[in-house]
Design a protein around this motif. Sequence first.
Motif, PDB file in Angstrom:
ATOM      1  N   GLN A  14       1.293  -5.426  -9.083  1.00  0.00           N
ATOM      2  CA  GLN A  14       1.249  -5.169 -10.532  1.00  0.00           C
ATOM      3  C   GLN A  14       1.328  -3.689 -10.838  1.00  0.00           C
ATOM      4  N   SER A  40       0.833  -1.207   0.000  1.00  0.00           N
ATOM      5  CA  SER A  40       0.000   0.000   0.000  1.00  0.00           C
ATOM      6  C   SER A  40       0.864   1.253   0.000  1.00  0.00           C
ATOM      7  N   ILE A  90      -3.555   4.796   4.740  1.00  0.00           N
ATOM      8  CA  ILE A  90      -3.116   4.557   3.362  1.00  0.00           C
ATOM      9  C   ILE A  90      -3.598   3.197   2.884  1.00  0.00           C
ATOM     10  N   GLU A  91      -3.606   2.245   3.781  1.00  0.00           N
ATOM     11  CA  GLU A  91      -4.157   0.946   3.405  1.00  0.00           C
ATOM     12  C   GLU A  91      -5.634   1.069   3.043  1.00  0.00           C
ATOM     13  N   ARG A  92      -6.340   1.813   3.867  1.00  0.00           N
ATOM     14  CA  ARG A  92      -7.767   1.982   3.627  1.00  0.00           C
ATOM     15  C   ARG A  92      -8.016   2.670   2.288  1.00  0.00           C
ATOM     16  N   ILE A  93      -7.226   3.714   2.041  1.00  0.00           N
ATOM     17  CA  ILE A  93      -7.413   4.506   0.831  1.00  0.00           C
ATOM     18  C   ILE A  93      -7.120   3.697  -0.422  1.00  0.00           C
ATOM     19  N   THR A  94      -6.197   2.767  -0.321  1.00  0.00           N
ATOM     20  CA  THR A  94      -5.810   1.990  -1.497  1.00  0.00           C
ATOM     21  C   THR A  94      -6.471   0.616  -1.534  1.00  0.00           C
ATOM     22  N   ASP A  95      -7.486   0.409  -0.717  1.00  0.00           N
ATOM     23  CA  ASP A  95      -8.031  -0.938  -0.625  1.00  0.00           C
ATOM     24  C   ASP A  95      -8.939  -1.322  -1.794  1.00  0.00           C
ATOM     25  N   GLY A  96      -8.990  -0.468  -2.802  1.00  0.00           N
ATOM     26  CA  GLY A  96      -9.688  -0.853  -4.019  1.00  0.00           C
ATOM     27  C   GLY A  96      -8.953  -1.954  -4.777  1.00  0.00           C
ATOM     28  N   LEU A  97      -7.673  -2.089  -4.511  1.00  0.00           N
ATOM     29  CA  LEU A  97      -6.881  -3.123  -5.173  1.00  0.00           C
ATOM     30  C   LEU A  97      -6.456  -4.195  -4.170  1.00  0.00           C
ATOM     31  N   LEU A 134      -6.219  -0.837 -13.608  1.00  0.00           N
ATOM     32  CA  LEU A 134      -5.848  -0.793 -12.196  1.00  0.00           C
ATOM     33  C   LEU A 134      -6.059   0.598 -11.613  1.00  0.00           C
ATOM     34  N   ASN A 166     -12.440   3.678  -6.251  1.00  0.00           N
ATOM     35  CA  ASN A 166     -12.616   3.246  -4.871  1.00  0.00           C
ATOM     36  C   ASN A 166     -12.238   4.345  -3.884  1.00  0.00           C
ATOM     37  N   GLU A 188      -2.775  -6.992  -7.103  1.00  0.00           N
ATOM     38  CA  GLU A 188      -2.973  -5.881  -8.041  1.00  0.00           C
ATOM     39  C   GLU A 188      -2.070  -4.708  -7.687  1.00  0.00           C
ATOM     40  N   LYS A 189      -1.886  -4.481  -6.401  1.00  0.00           N
ATOM     41  CA  LYS A 189      -0.978  -3.401  -6.001  1.00  0.00           C
ATOM     42  C   LYS A 189       0.429  -3.663  -6.514  1.00  0.00           C
ATOM     43  N   ASP A 246      -3.673  -7.059  -2.895  1.00  0.00           N
ATOM     44  CA  ASP A 246      -2.219  -6.962  -2.805  1.00  0.00           C
ATOM     45  C   ASP A 246      -1.541  -7.337  -4.119  1.00  0.00           C
ATOM     46  N   VAL A 272       4.948   5.330  -5.332  1.00  0.00           N
ATOM     47  CA  VAL A 272       5.252   5.168  -6.742  1.00  0.00           C
ATOM     48  C   VAL A 272       4.205   5.867  -7.611  1.00  0.00           C
ATOM     49  N   LEU A 325      -8.538   1.795  -8.630  1.00  0.00           N
ATOM     50  CA  LEU A 325      -7.966   2.468  -7.457  1.00  0.00           C
ATOM     51  C   LEU A 325      -8.629   3.820  -7.232  1.00  0.00           C
ATOM     52  N   ILE A 359       2.390  -1.286  -9.006  1.00  0.00           N
ATOM     53  CA  ILE A 359       3.691  -0.740  -8.634  1.00  0.00           C
ATOM     54  C   ILE A 359       4.695  -0.925  -9.767  1.00  0.00           C
ATOM     55  N   LEU A 412       4.158  -1.390 -12.971  1.00  0.00           N
ATOM     56  CA  LEU A 412       3.818  -0.580 -14.137  1.00  0.00           C
ATOM     57  C   LEU A 412       4.137   0.889 -13.905  1.00  0.00           C
ATOM     58  N   ASN A 469     -14.502   6.508  -0.998  1.00  0.00           N
ATOM     59  CA  ASN A 469     -14.127   6.560   0.413  1.00  0.00           C
ATOM     60  C   ASN A 469     -14.275   7.931   1.057  1.00  0.00           C
TER      61      ASN A 469
END
Lengths: 154, 154
Positions: B137, A15, B123-130, A141, A148, B134-135, B132, A21, A145, B139, B141, A152
Motif C-alpha cells: 500500500q 521492504s 532493511i527488512e528489520r528496519i521496515t518491519d513496522g509494516l 502508514l 517503529n 501495508e508495505k 507486507d 520509493v 513505519l 509503495i 501511495l 529500533n
Amino acid sequence: MSEQESYYKKKQDPSLKLFVVLTKAQRSVADLVKDDIQRYGLNPTEFGVLELLYHQGEQPLQKIGEKILLASGSITYVVDKLEKKEYLERIPCPNDRRITFASITEKGREFLNDIFPDHWKQIERITDGLTDEEKVQAIELLKKLGQNAEGNQN
Amino acid sequence: MSEQESYYKKKQDPSLKLFVVLTKAQRSVADLVKDDIQRYGLNPTEFGVLELLYHQGEQPLQKIGEKILLASGSITYVVDKLEKKEYLERIPCPNDRRITFASITEKGREFLNDIFPDHWKQIERITDGLTDEEKVQAIELLKKLGQNAEGNQN
DNA sequence: CACCATGAATTTTATATTTAACTATACCCT
DNA sequence: AGGGTATAGTTAAATATAAAATTCATGGTG
C-alpha cells in the motif's frame, strides 16, 4: 541461484522497494519545498528552527537539537545565522548559566506570518498527487513505519 | 481568525501533516540504513553509485548524476573515492572523448555480493513496522506522490 | 568543602554537497 | 573549413552538516 536471479527476485521484495520509493518520494517533495523556502532566503533547517520557536515558544538550544535532529554544533551554526538575520535572539537562562534560550523576535514572527499562507499553498500543490483520503492513509502508514524505525535504534 | 487558531487548524491539514510525517519517517529509516552501510566503509551515496553500476552496467559519469540526482561536481568526488578503494574504474569512451565511463571492478562486485544478504536483512528489520500488505500500500501511495511531485518541477 | 561526573554550548575539524568557472571535445551550419 | 554553441568532466569555492575536542557551569558525593 545466480547473482542475476537473486537480484531480480530481490527487486520484488516489498521492504527494499519501499525503501527505494520512500527515498525518492521524499527527495522529490523535499526538493520542491526547498525551492519554495529558498525564495524567502532561508534553507529548510533554518526554516524548521524558526517554525519550532514560532509554534512552541522559546527553547533551550539543546532542546532544539533534539526536536529537529541536529548535532549541537550545527545548532550553534544555524542559530547564529538566524540571529544575524534578526529573526531570533539568544536569551541567557538566569537560573542555569549553562543554558541559552533561543526566542523568535517580532520580526521573525511577522516574517513567518507573511509567508505561511503561500508556503502552505505550495505544499498542497506539491502533494496534490494524492487525494485527501490517500494522504490520510499515507500518514498512518508513514507514522507507523517511522515510529517503529526510531524504536529500533539501538 | 487569530494566528493561533490559524495554526491549529493548519496542523490538521493532511498536506502539511503528510509532509512532516514523510520527512520524519524517511529520516528515521535513512539514518538506520546509513548506519548499516557505514559498517562496510561506505556512505549511502557511494553505495548508491556502486549499486547502480552493479545492476545496470557501466555508465557515463553524466548518466550516474541523472539517476542518483547528484551534481556533476559531486559525481567526480564520489567516483574518485570509489576508484581509490578500487571498487570501480574509469574507462575513456573511444567514440566520444568527452565521455568517461565508470565501471564496477571485480573487487567491487565481490564486495557487494558479500554484503547484500545482510544489507537486505537489515532493511527488512528496519521496515518491519509494516506488514507486507501495508508495505505494498505504502509503495503505491509513495510512488504516486513522488511521480506527481517530479512532474511539478517546472 | 573539594572533587568529579555530567550537561550545555561553542569551537574546530572533517566530510558531503552544490554552484560556478573552466577545459576540452563534439556537433552544427552556412 | 571556420565559428559558434552545446555537452562532459574537472576544479575550486561556498555552504551545510556531523563529529570531536574544549570550556564552563552545575550538582552530587565522599
